[in-house]
Write a protein that holds these residues in place. Structure first.
Motif: not given
Length: 301
Positions: A252-260, A280-285, A108-117, A223-225
């Protein structure tokens, strides 16, 4: 017969342009927070329109996590060249290498929170006194507590209980040395407004927003990449799906949706019919009920 179609877009466009011009009037060293997502793209185009035929008077500030989609970086570089804008990049990898932040480990590691610093250090390095973001009040409950002009203290922290009143269109950008502001010109826009505006203005968008074939895996219902920076659990399998992004951030936190949805008209129709929120598709939230607000108090976007 007069056409009243989407006249509200002209109203919110005028409001956003007014806010951007107020930034230019009140601050000495503003920058646009550019993620490569649709909201920051729209803010950038609004700035282009606000000051045309002059170039955008603010640099674009991108915090590169090192785990960005390649499509995002390609789009960023082409847009900067197209608009003749200045680009400033803050690197999360450099922050890790310098020991300023510690990289998370595990599946579940993510660099999203590290962006703040990295963001706060970059703001301090270039002495930016205002960072213009694409936050909208409808995307997440913590965002709804923001003002157009959102004060940050000398530590870059946000106090939702201590914000300045905004009466009519009067904005107070006064600050002490070391403090800065975050400004959100499209605060009153919705996700639908953003896509309708993109369609109306025919703004070119990153390919990630349109349906494409991608290697993905399913985790916790989304879904995640399946990219090299992602660690899969033994029970997770890579699949090939037709997907798109509704919101773009760290892989790491960007969800993907099935789509046409292959074009802007398809996206507008899809957003109108969906019952799932954009975030709703953001894992970090999903790390906690107050995940976004906690990050914002620390200095996040």
């Amino acid at each position: 017969m007069k056409d009243y179609t989407l006249t509200h877009l002209k109203e919110i466009e005028a409001e956003a342009i007014y806010v951007l011009r107020e930034v230019a009037a009140q601050f000495e060293r503003p920058a646009i927070l550019f993620s490569g997502g649709k909201d920051s793209i729209v803010v950038t185009y609004l700035a282009h329109k606000a000051f045309y035929p002059a170039k955008i008077p603010f640099p674009l500030l991108h915090i590169d996590t090192g785990h960005n989609f390649a499509e995002t970086l390609d789009y960023r570089d082409k847009l900067v060249e197209k608009l003749g804008a200045t680009l400033v990049v803050g690197s999360v990898q450099e922050s890790i290498d310098k020991g300023e932040v510690v990289e998370e480990k595990g599946v579940h590691a993510s660099r999203n929170r590290l962006q703040t610093t990295t963001l706060l250090n970059t703001i301090a390095k270039y002495k930016f006194d205002c960072a213009i973001g694409g936050g909208r009040r409808d995307e997440e409950k913590a965002r709804a507590k923001e003002r157009f002009f959102s004060h940050r203290d000398e530590f870059g922290q946000w106090d939702p209980k201590n914000q300045r009143p905004e009466l009519w269109n009067i904005f107070n950008g006064k600050k002490r040395p070391g403090e800065h502001f975050r400004v959100f010109p499209i605060s009153n826009w919705t996700e639908m407004d953003v896509w309708q505006y993109i369609l109306q203005e025919n703004i070119e968008m990153p390919s990630l927003y349109f349906t494409h074939t991608r290697n993905v895996f399913l985790r916790d219902g989304q879904y995640l990449a399946a990219e090299p920076c992602m660690t899969l659990k033994p029970t997770e399998n890579v699949e090939i799906k037709q997907v798109r992004c509704r919101t773009i951030g760290d892989i790491s936190c960007t969800g993907l949706v099935l789509s046409e949805a292959h074009n802007l008209e398809d996206i507008v129709k899809e957003i109108a019919a969906t019952r799932i929120t954009e975030r709703g598709g953001r894992a970090d939230d999903k790390r906690s009920d107050t995940a976004m607000e906690d990050r914002k108090k620390e200095g996040y976007f």
